[in-house]
Design an enzyme around this catalytic site. Sequence first.
Site, mmCIF file in Angstrom:
data_model
loop_
_atom_site.group_PDB
_atom_site.id
_atom_site.type_symbol
_atom_site.label_atom_id
_atom_site.label_comp_id
_atom_site.label_asym_id
_atom_site.label_seq_id
_atom_site.Cartn_x
_atom_site.Cartn_y
_atom_site.Cartn_z
ATOM 1 N N ASP A 1 -5.648 6.141 2.399
ATOM 2 C CA ASP A 1 -5.849 4.756 1.984
ATOM 3 C C ASP A 1 -7.301 4.393 2.296
ATOM 4 O O ASP A 1 -7.760 4.605 3.427
ATOM 5 C CB ASP A 1 -4.880 3.864 2.776
ATOM 6 N N HIS B 1 0.820 -1.220 0.000
ATOM 7 C CA HIS B 1 0.000 0.000 0.000
ATOM 8 C C HIS B 1 0.850 1.264 0.000
ATOM 9 O O HIS B 1 0.432 2.290 -0.528
ATOM 10 C CB HIS B 1 -0.927 0.002 1.226
ATOM 11 N N ASN C 1 -0.071 -5.011 -6.981
ATOM 12 C CA ASN C 1 1.137 -4.317 -7.441
ATOM 13 C C ASN C 1 1.928 -5.193 -8.401
ATOM 14 O O ASN C 1 2.349 -4.737 -9.461
ATOM 15 C CB ASN C 1 2.021 -3.932 -6.247
HETATM 16 C C1 UDX Z 1 -0.728 -6.933 -0.606
HETATM 17 C C2 UDX Z 1 -1.768 -7.980 -1.020
HETATM 18 O O1 UDX Z 1 -1.356 -9.268 -0.753
HETATM 19 C C3 UDX Z 1 -2.180 -7.805 -2.437
HETATM 20 O O2 UDX Z 1 -3.061 -8.814 -2.819
HETATM 21 C C4 UDX Z 1 -2.834 -6.470 -2.557
HETATM 22 O O3 UDX Z 1 -3.294 -6.289 -3.869
HETATM 23 C C5 UDX Z 1 -1.835 -5.406 -2.173
HETATM 24 O O4 UDX Z 1 -1.310 -5.647 -0.880
HETATM 25 P P1 UDX Z 1 1.629 -8.098 -1.462
HETATM 26 O O5 UDX Z 1 1.111 -9.436 -1.134
HETATM 27 O O6 UDX Z 1 2.891 -7.713 -0.857
HETATM 28 O O7 UDX Z 1 0.538 -6.940 -1.227
HETATM 29 O O8 UDX Z 1 1.752 -8.134 -3.064
HETATM 30 P P2 UDX Z 1 1.896 -7.022 -4.160
HETATM 31 O O9 UDX Z 1 0.689 -6.167 -4.230
HETATM 32 O O10 UDX Z 1 2.252 -7.716 -5.400
HETATM 33 O O11 UDX Z 1 3.103 -6.112 -3.674
HETATM 34 C C6 UDX Z 1 4.396 -6.577 -3.490
HETATM 35 C C7 UDX Z 1 5.374 -5.456 -3.778
HETATM 36 O O12 UDX Z 1 6.649 -5.859 -3.304
HETATM 37 C C8 UDX Z 1 5.511 -5.156 -5.263
HETATM 38 O O13 UDX Z 1 5.517 -3.775 -5.473
HETATM 39 C C9 UDX Z 1 6.854 -5.761 -5.634
HETATM 40 O O14 UDX Z 1 7.544 -5.059 -6.642
HETATM 41 C C10 UDX Z 1 7.610 -5.688 -4.328
HETATM 42 N N1 UDX Z 1 8.618 -6.764 -4.240
HETATM 43 C C11 UDX Z 1 8.243 -8.065 -4.117
HETATM 44 C C12 UDX Z 1 9.943 -6.428 -4.294
HETATM 45 O O15 UDX Z 1 10.296 -5.246 -4.440
HETATM 46 N N2 UDX Z 1 10.871 -7.416 -4.200
HETATM 47 C C13 UDX Z 1 10.539 -8.710 -4.050
HETATM 48 O O16 UDX Z 1 11.453 -9.540 -3.944
HETATM 49 C C14 UDX Z 1 9.177 -9.046 -4.001
#
Ligand code: UDX
Length: 456
Positions: free
Chosen positions: A114, A22, A354
Amino acid sequence: MEKGGEECLAHCIILPFPIQGHINPMLQFAKRLRHKGIKVTLAATKHLFKTMQEYSGSVAVETISDGYDEGGMASAESGEEYLARFRQVGTQTLEEVIERLKNSCCAVDCIVYDAFLPWSLDLAKKLGLVGAAFFTQSCAVDHIYHHVYKGDVKLPLSDSEILIPGLPPLKPSDMPSFLYVHGSYPPLLKMVVNQFQNIEKVDWLLFNTFHKLEEEVIDWMAKLLPVKAIGPTIPSMYLDKRIEDDIEYGLSVYKPITSECMEWLDKQESDSVIYVSFGSLAQLGKAQMEELAWGLKLSNKYFLWVVRTSEESKLPKDFAKETSEKGLIVSWCPQLDILAHKSVGCFITHCGWNSTLEALSLGVPMVAMPQWTDQSTNAKYVMDVWKMGIRAPSDENGMVSRETIFNCVGQVMEGETGEEIKKNAIKWKELAREAVDKGGSSDRNIDEFVSKLVHS
Ligand code: UDX
């Protein structure tokens, strides 16, 4: 508008929910506002501020409290308790920050909050400020939650297909998990539905998406609410390349293993590598981790796999050693740089919003393995609407087998299906860039937001 002698068109406070998925989209939006001359201050909880590896660079930061300054959300007894305390302490400390900034050169005009924190809108209205809800999930997903809020989608879901205007017909398993898996995470279900509890007072609903990506649902929602798509909030350097100071990716809860990943990728051939990551929160079961590991081995392709330190023990014994010629396993990576690298030809992803937007904006075909929350709906769109990948089918226990992983990777990276998906990936990459570039649909929406703010 001149305030206190210093040029200041308008001032927005940006308040993200304090988790990785977020903060970054809201921070990137903040940078776009700043680029258009708006002063922006990020309101970060004290715990978040302390644990971040990098800071927001050009965006000013003020700290507020969620009531858990030492341990953050993880130290709360329950999700419900955390949200209630954040509401109480957050309202008070955010108001103090806004009051204090009244005496600075530039008083606050608007809270961009948010949507998980709807109490911020009550505060904005109490203080006579503009209130803009920022949605970090897709418009489709939030349209579904809005229907649940209005009582138009009844829970528990029945087995039949769900028809919601603006969306393709959805099977229950395409719905966000809080709705589909009845009784799972009640406080989180309440939170996502409550995003709409005071929505009649809101001035703007800003969505991290772009018009062509979710045209039908955006148009539907915009009939009812002041919806604007302002994304994708990918740093400018990866898309339109217009914001010169935008060199940092943003904030990260973990430290990326950058040079090792990039040097390793540089050695591989174009479109040959499978990148695997499940974001910052998802926890795969041990058996699923093993299937994934053996599926990667079976594919006989090069792979770069992000396994967070807390998940490492679930890897099969000696897997990293046994596959070291083909694979690189790291605890965290600079995901955007990885997706932008020419060697990466496929992304096995949990379909967090994301990650989905990042793959789409950088043109990387996906194998979707959704885990929970909004991810199954995102996966449905990846496969059936944007045709940019394949959702890996799971068995009755929710498990995706090694053979399925092998098959899906093959379909996405090879043959006719692979070619079709790649063509679509290139198309979406171009459309994402167009949306945020000068005069694109999201750029115009940001201009409209800025212009109304400046002239209000
Ligand atoms: C959470 C929820 O799980 C997701 O479903 C919702 O839509 C947003 O909040 P998350 O599970 O962390 O987020 O997944 P995602 O939304 O894909 O965000 C992960 C972020 O971490 C991305 O911006 C990605 O670029 C970053 N990331 C991930 C890194 O920078 N390095 C990594 O090794 C893995």
